[in-house]
Each structure stands twice: as C-alpha cells, then as structure tokens.
Design an enzyme around this catalytic site. Structure first.
Site, short mmCIF file in Angstrom:
data_model
loop_
_atom_site.label_atom_id
_atom_site.label_comp_id
_atom_site.label_asym_id
_atom_site.label_seq_id
_atom_site.Cartn_x
_atom_site.Cartn_y
_atom_site.Cartn_z
N CYS A 73 -22.24 -10.30 1.70
CA CYS A 73 -22.97 -9.05 1.83
C CYS A 73 -23.81 -8.96 3.11
O CYS A 73 -24.78 -8.21 3.17
CB CYS A 73 -23.86 -8.82 0.62
SG CYS A 73 -22.91 -8.72 -0.91
N ARG A 133 -22.28 -15.25 -4.60
CA ARG A 133 -23.43 -14.47 -4.15
C ARG A 133 -24.70 -14.87 -4.86
O ARG A 133 -25.68 -14.14 -4.86
CB ARG A 133 -23.15 -12.97 -4.35
CG ARG A 133 -21.94 -12.48 -3.58
CD ARG A 133 -21.94 -10.98 -3.42
NE ARG A 133 -20.80 -10.56 -2.60
CZ ARG A 133 -19.69 -10.03 -3.07
NH1 ARG A 133 -19.57 -9.79 -4.36
NH2 ARG A 133 -18.70 -9.71 -2.26
N LYS A 136 -28.43 -3.70 -12.67
CA LYS A 136 -26.97 -3.82 -12.63
C LYS A 136 -26.55 -5.22 -13.02
O LYS A 136 -27.14 -6.16 -12.47
CB LYS A 136 -26.50 -3.50 -11.21
CG LYS A 136 -24.99 -3.55 -11.04
CD LYS A 136 -24.61 -3.34 -9.58
CE LYS A 136 -23.09 -3.46 -9.44
NZ LYS A 136 -22.64 -3.41 -8.07
N CYS A 146 -20.19 -6.23 2.08
CA CYS A 146 -19.12 -7.07 1.52
C CYS A 146 -17.75 -6.41 1.60
O CYS A 146 -16.73 -7.10 1.70
CB CYS A 146 -19.45 -7.49 0.09
SG CYS A 146 -20.14 -6.21 -0.95
N CYS A 153 -23.87 -1.70 1.92
CA CYS A 153 -23.71 -3.16 1.90
C CYS A 153 -22.56 -3.50 2.83
O CYS A 153 -21.90 -2.62 3.37
CB CYS A 153 -23.44 -3.66 0.49
SG CYS A 153 -23.68 -5.45 0.39
N ARG A 206 -14.38 -5.80 -7.38
CA ARG A 206 -14.03 -6.58 -6.19
C ARG A 206 -12.56 -6.45 -5.85
O ARG A 206 -12.19 -6.49 -4.68
CB ARG A 206 -14.45 -8.03 -6.39
CG ARG A 206 -15.95 -8.14 -6.33
CD ARG A 206 -16.42 -9.57 -6.43
NE ARG A 206 -17.87 -9.59 -6.51
CZ ARG A 206 -18.58 -10.65 -6.82
NH1 ARG A 206 -17.96 -11.80 -7.07
NH2 ARG A 206 -19.89 -10.58 -6.87
N SER A 252 -17.84 -2.00 -13.32
CA SER A 252 -16.39 -1.99 -13.45
C SER A 252 -15.88 -2.81 -14.64
O SER A 252 -14.97 -2.39 -15.35
CB SER A 252 -15.75 -2.50 -12.16
OG SER A 252 -16.19 -3.82 -11.88
N LYS A 307 -30.09 -6.91 -9.43
CA LYS A 307 -28.63 -7.04 -9.46
C LYS A 307 -28.31 -8.48 -9.83
O LYS A 307 -28.63 -9.41 -9.08
CB LYS A 307 -28.07 -6.69 -8.09
CG LYS A 307 -26.56 -6.71 -8.01
CD LYS A 307 -26.12 -6.31 -6.60
CE LYS A 307 -24.62 -6.24 -6.48
NZ LYS A 307 -24.21 -5.90 -5.10
N TYR A 334 -18.16 5.02 -14.09
CA TYR A 334 -16.79 5.49 -13.86
C TYR A 334 -16.35 6.44 -14.97
O TYR A 334 -15.34 7.11 -14.85
CB TYR A 334 -15.84 4.28 -13.78
CG TYR A 334 -16.25 3.31 -12.70
CD1 TYR A 334 -15.98 3.58 -11.37
CD2 TYR A 334 -16.97 2.14 -13.00
CE1 TYR A 334 -16.38 2.72 -10.36
CE2 TYR A 334 -17.37 1.27 -12.01
CZ TYR A 334 -17.08 1.56 -10.69
OH TYR A 334 -17.50 0.71 -9.70
#
Ligand SMILES: [Zn+2]
Length: 306
Positions: free
Chosen positions: A111, A198, A229, A103, A101, A186, A255, A176, A294
């Site tokens: 993006c 977005r 997502k 971004c 992407c 971000r 995140s 997404k 993560y």
C-alpha cells in the site's frame, strides 16, 4: 412503529471498479454480480445507481500499468480521474468517493513506497497527498485513504486545504483489520502482496481498544467520516465507535462477506435476500451510518418494493 433501526438506500455507498479501455463490462470472477467497467460504461452504471436512490459510489482503479511507487494513482489521465470527470458531468448529484491507496497501482502490491522490504510511511504520505489532489481536481467529493499510514488523514487534509479544496471531505479507513475477508477483492483488483503481508499497517483482529485509538487519531486529524473494515466480524468495534465518537461512522461490508453469501445462496443453503437484508440491518443496528456494500443495488431494489 416500534422498530428501532432503519435501512434505506440512503445508507449505501456502492463500490465500482474502473479499468482501462472502452465498452468494457467484465464480471469479476470472485465477486459475482460485480464488474470491471471502462470509463464509458461506469458512467452508465453510476446513472443506474443514482436512479435507485443510492447517494454515493466509491471508485477503485485498475491502472493501465503498475510501477514501484504506484504513480498511476496520481496521473491526471488515470482511469479514476477520467471516471470522476465523466461521472460528475453525467450524474452531478452523486457523491463521488475515491479509494486512495497504492496496492492496486504498485508492482509489489503493497500500500505504499517499499524500502528494504518495509513500507516507507513518509514517502507514502507525499504520494498520498499527490493522489488526493489529483482526485479533488477531477471532481471527487470524498477522498478515502485506505492504507492506514501514520498521519495519513492530517496530511491529506492539509494537502487539500492548501489548494482550497476545503469542501472535499476525508473518509478514513481508520480501523482496518488484517483480515482474510479481503480475499475476493484482491483478486478483483489484482493487489495480493508479492511478498509479506499488510500486518505492519493493518490492525490485529483481536484489538478493539487499539481500534478506538486509531479512530480517535483520525477524528483529531480532521476525518469527516471514519470507517471500520470489515463489518460483520467487527460489529462490536462499530458499536464501540458509535458510542465513543460523534462523527459519522462507516462500515465496509467487504468482498469476503459478499462472496460467502453468494456462494451459499448458489448452493441453495441459505435464503439470499433474507440474509442480505439481515446482514445490512445488523451493521446499521451496530451503529454504522453508512455502509459500503456490493449489495447496494440489489438491496435498494428490494427496499423499493416494500
Ligand atoms: Zn492498499
């Protein structure tokens, strides 16, 4: 014996942030326990990931410099390309996915190519093709376009096939959602849009049928794995996708989901490990084959103890 759902390190893809420089391992303030790695350090991290039995990592790049088009994304000496070559050499068994992407690479944080304040879909596709090819040449096994542009999967597939990279797969961010859960990421990659949002290319959180249409298009265009997502607030979407499609389904435990858990655990309000495992298991139970998370390393360590 009667357990219906399993969770194993095999299910994980671990996200890694690659930055310019040398000897750098800098913690991301919004994602405790996650780091920006320079290329030399990311190789060490990848070795550790592989030792834990995690089969795959996905790379995100923090470019040396940003511009309007995000051209560092397809630069042969970009941080991601250099990291791909180095990791491939050191840990050949690891499946290397790359987020494709712009971004993180654009000055405006959108993006793709922006014309008159709007994303130019087709100009963005041309750049995506360039980026996908440069990742494939550097050793990527999976290209993961995340910008939700119309026709992005088919375009990348064709670009790869034209240069005989037919064994490089496409992991598509197909459903997404325009989500508040992306906040800490971000901050991590400094990609908050300078203007607007977005919503023009990400999905309305209210829509599950639309998600199925997006997934169907990407499957038809040749996606090898399709992704939903975020994960936790969209478990029903994952379940629906599992019922409708035969391809592997991925879910991104994003995140914000990670950061909420870390923050609550830090305050002593919840049992971190217990809630983490319950969360990951719920994503598997909903139907995801693959979880981008993560938590991959810490969950793999816990699973090894059982
Ligand atoms: Zn993006």
């Amino acid at each position: 014996m009667v357990r219906e759902t399993t969770l194993a390190p095999d299910n994980f893809i671990y996200p890694l942030f690659v930055c310019p420089g040398k000897g750098i391992k800098r913690e991301v303030s919004s994602l405790p326990g996650q780091y920006h790695f320079s290329v030399d350090e990311v190789v060490r991290e990848a070795e550790e990931v592989a030792k834990l039995g995690i089969p795959s990592v996905i790379l995100f790049g923090l470019p040396e410099k940003k511009d309007e088009a995000g051209s560092e994304a397809w630069h042969n000496e970009g941080v991601v390309q250099r990291a791909l070559r180095a990791i491939k050499k050191a840990v050949p068994e690891l499946v290397l996915a790359v987020d494709a992407c712009f971004c993180e690479y654009t000055t405006h944080g959108h993006c793709g190519v922006v014309v008159d304040g709007e994303i130019d879909n087709d100009a963005t596709l041309d750049n995506l093709g360039r980026a996908a090819l440069s990742y494939a040449r550097a050793g990527a096994d999976l290209v993961a376009p995340s910008g939700m542009m119309d026709g992005f999967v088919g375009f990348i597939r064709e670009s790869l096939d034209e240069e005989n990279f037919d064994r490089v797969g496409v992991l598509a961010y197909s459903a997404k959602f325009a989500s508040g859960y992306y906040g800490p990421f971000r901050t991590a990659v400094d990609s908050t849009p300078a203007f607007g949002d977005r919503a023009g290319y990400q999905m309305d959180p209210a829509n599950v049928r639309e998600a199925m249409r997006e997934l169907a298009l990407d499957v038809e265009e040749g996606a090898d794995i399709v992704m939903v997502k975020p994960a936790l607030a969209y478990l029903d979407v994952i379940a629906e996708a599992r019922t409708e499609f035969d391809v592997p389904i991925a879910a991104y435990n994003v995140s914000g989901e990670y950061a909420m858990l870390k923050a609550a655990a830090e305050k002593g309000w919840i049992d971190h490990d217990r809630v983490m495992m319950e969360t990951l298991l719920s994503i598997r139970r909903a139907g995801a084959d693959v979880i981008l998370t993560y938590h991959a390393k810490e969950a793999a360590r816990l699973l090894a103890k059982r």
